[in-house]
Design a protein around this motif. Structure first.
Motif, PDB file in Angstrom:
ATOM      1  N   PRO A  47       0.823  -1.220   0.000  1.00  0.00           N
ATOM      2  CA  PRO A  47       0.000   0.000   0.000  1.00  0.00           C
ATOM      3  C   PRO A  47       0.852   1.263   0.000  1.00  0.00           C
ATOM      4  CG  PRO A  47      -0.874  -1.591   1.563  1.00  0.00           C
ATOM      5  CD  PRO A  47       0.446  -2.150   1.089  1.00  0.00           C
ATOM      6  N   GLU A  48       1.969   1.252   0.731  1.00  0.00           N
ATOM      7  CA  GLU A  48       2.815   2.437   0.816  1.00  0.00           C
ATOM      8  C   GLU A  48       3.385   2.805  -0.556  1.00  0.00           C
ATOM      9  OE1 GLU A  48       2.412   0.454   4.625  1.00  0.00           O
ATOM     10  OE2 GLU A  48       3.176  -0.278   2.696  1.00  0.00           O
ATOM     11  N   THR A  50       2.287   1.732  -3.514  1.00  0.00           N
ATOM     12  CA  THR A  50       1.197   1.974  -4.457  1.00  0.00           C
ATOM     13  C   THR A  50       0.664   3.388  -4.340  1.00  0.00           C
ATOM     14  OG1 THR A  50       0.583  -0.372  -4.416  1.00  0.00           O
ATOM     15  CG2 THR A  50      -1.075   1.178  -5.222  1.00  0.00           C
ATOM     16  N   ARG A  51       0.680   3.942  -3.123  1.00  0.00           N
ATOM     17  CA  ARG A  51       0.270   5.344  -2.968  1.00  0.00           C
ATOM     18  C   ARG A  51       1.249   6.260  -3.688  1.00  0.00           C
ATOM     19  NH1 ARG A  51      -1.449   3.665   2.267  1.00  0.00           N
ATOM     20  NH2 ARG A  51       0.607   4.146   3.182  1.00  0.00           N
ATOM     21  N   LEU A  52       2.509   5.862  -3.705  1.00  0.00           N
ATOM     22  CA  LEU A  52       3.532   6.667  -4.374  1.00  0.00           C
ATOM     23  C   LEU A  52       3.426   6.521  -5.891  1.00  0.00           C
ATOM     24  CD1 LEU A  52       5.982   8.464  -3.606  1.00  0.00           C
ATOM     25  CD2 LEU A  52       7.396   6.410  -3.808  1.00  0.00           C
ATOM     26  N   ASN A  53       3.243   5.298  -6.353  1.00  0.00           N
ATOM     27  CA  ASN A  53       3.102   5.035  -7.783  1.00  0.00           C
ATOM     28  C   ASN A  53       2.013   3.978  -7.993  1.00  0.00           C
ATOM     29  OD1 ASN A  53       3.288   4.632 -10.510  1.00  0.00           O
ATOM     30  ND2 ASN A  53       5.307   3.689 -10.473  1.00  0.00           N
ATOM     31  N   PRO A  54       0.814   4.403  -8.348  1.00  0.00           N
ATOM     32  CA  PRO A  54      -0.297   3.471  -8.539  1.00  0.00           C
ATOM     33  C   PRO A  54      -0.016   2.395  -9.594  1.00  0.00           C
ATOM     34  CG  PRO A  54      -1.105   5.719  -8.395  1.00  0.00           C
ATOM     35  CD  PRO A  54       0.389   5.805  -8.485  1.00  0.00           C
ATOM     36  N   GLN A  56       2.677   0.758  -9.731  1.00  0.00           N
ATOM     37  CA  GLN A  56       3.478  -0.248  -9.013  1.00  0.00           C
ATOM     38  C   GLN A  56       4.758  -0.623  -9.763  1.00  0.00           C
ATOM     39  OE1 GLN A  56       0.598  -3.421  -8.360  1.00  0.00           O
ATOM     40  NE2 GLN A  56      -0.089  -2.462  -6.470  1.00  0.00           N
TER      41      GLN A  56
END
Length: 205
Positions: A47-48, A50-54, A56
Motif C-alpha cells: 500500500p505504501e 502503491t500510494r507513491l506510484n499506482p 506499481q
C-alpha cells in the motif's frame, strides 16, 4: 537551499531502467538516497508504494515532494534540474531528437521473457552496428548520451542468466567498453546485484 531534501529514488537494481537512473546519479555526483524496492518480494505492491506510484513500477523519483514515475522522464528531469553535463541530453532540438530510448520493462530477470527477448535480439544488434555505430563511437555521435546508458543497461540484463549477448560482436563490445570507461566505477557499482545473480546462476549449474 535551506530545508531542501536530498532526492529519493526507489529502485530495484535488477531492473534495467533503475540501473540507468542509479548510474547517472552516481556518476554525476548528485546526492541521493536509495529506497530499495524488491520486485521479486512484491514490495512494489505494498500500500505504501502503491500510494507513491499506482502503476506499481520502478524507478520512482521523489525530489522535494515532486514525484516522477517513468524512467525516461526521470533521466531527462535529472539532466535538466541538476546541471548534469549537456552531452547526456543535448539542449539543441536536432541533437536531442536523435537520442533514442529503448523500451524499458521495469522488471527483474525473468527466464521465459529473457528467452523470448534473446530470440528477437539479433536484428536489433545488427541495427546498432550498421546504423548507429558505423562511423561514430556512441549511439548519437561523439559523446555518451542517455541513449547509450539505457541501451547498455538493457544489453547487460542477460548476464543474469550468464549470457553475454555481445560475446561475438567486437564492435558492440568496444562500444560497451567505451561506456564503461566513460562511467568508471559507477557502472560496476550499479550492476553489482546483476553480477551476483550471475554468480548464483553459475553456482547452480
Amino acid at each position: 537551499m535551506a530545508g531542501r531534501k536530498i532526492p529519493e529514488v526507489y529502485l530495484d537494481l535488477l531492473s534495467q531502467p533503475c540501473r540507468a537512473v542509479h548510474i547517472l546519479l552516481s556518476h554525476s555526483k548528485v546526492p541521493f538516497t536509495v529506497r530499495t524496492v524488491a520486485l521479486r518480494k512484491g514490495e512494489n505492491k505494498t500500500p505504501e508504494f502503491t500510494r507513491l506510484n499506482p502503476m506499481q513500477k520502478v524507478p520512482v523519483l521523489v525530489d522535494n515532494g515532486f514525484v516522477l514515475t517513468e524512467s525516461v522522464a526521470i533521466l531527462k528531469y535529472l539532466v535538466t534540474k541538476y546541471s548534469i553535463p549537456q552531452h547526456w541530453y543535448p539542449s539543441q532540438a536536432e541533437r536531442r531528437a536523435k537520442v533514442l530510448f529503448p523500451r524499458m520493462t521495469g522488471s527483474a530477470v525473468d527466464g521465459v521473457k529473457l528467452e523470448r527477448a534473446l530470440a528477437e535480439l539479433k536484428e536489433t544488434l545488427d541495427r546498432l552496428e550498421s546504423m548507429f555505430l558505423k562511423r561514430q563511437p556512441f549511439l548519437c555521435g561523439d559523446d555518451i548520451t542517455l541513449a547509450d546508458l539505457l541501451a547498455v543497461c538493457e544489453l547487460m540484463q542477460p548476464l543474469g542468466g550468464d549470457r553475454d549477448v555481445l560475446s561475438d560482436r567486437p564492435k558492440l563490445q568496444q562500444w560497451r567498453s567505451r561506456i564503461q570507461s566513460a562511467l568508471g566505477e559507477s557502472f560496476d557499482q550499479s550492476h553489482s546485484v546483476l553480477y551476483k545473480v550471475r554468480e548464483n546462476f553459475k553456482s547452480k549449474l
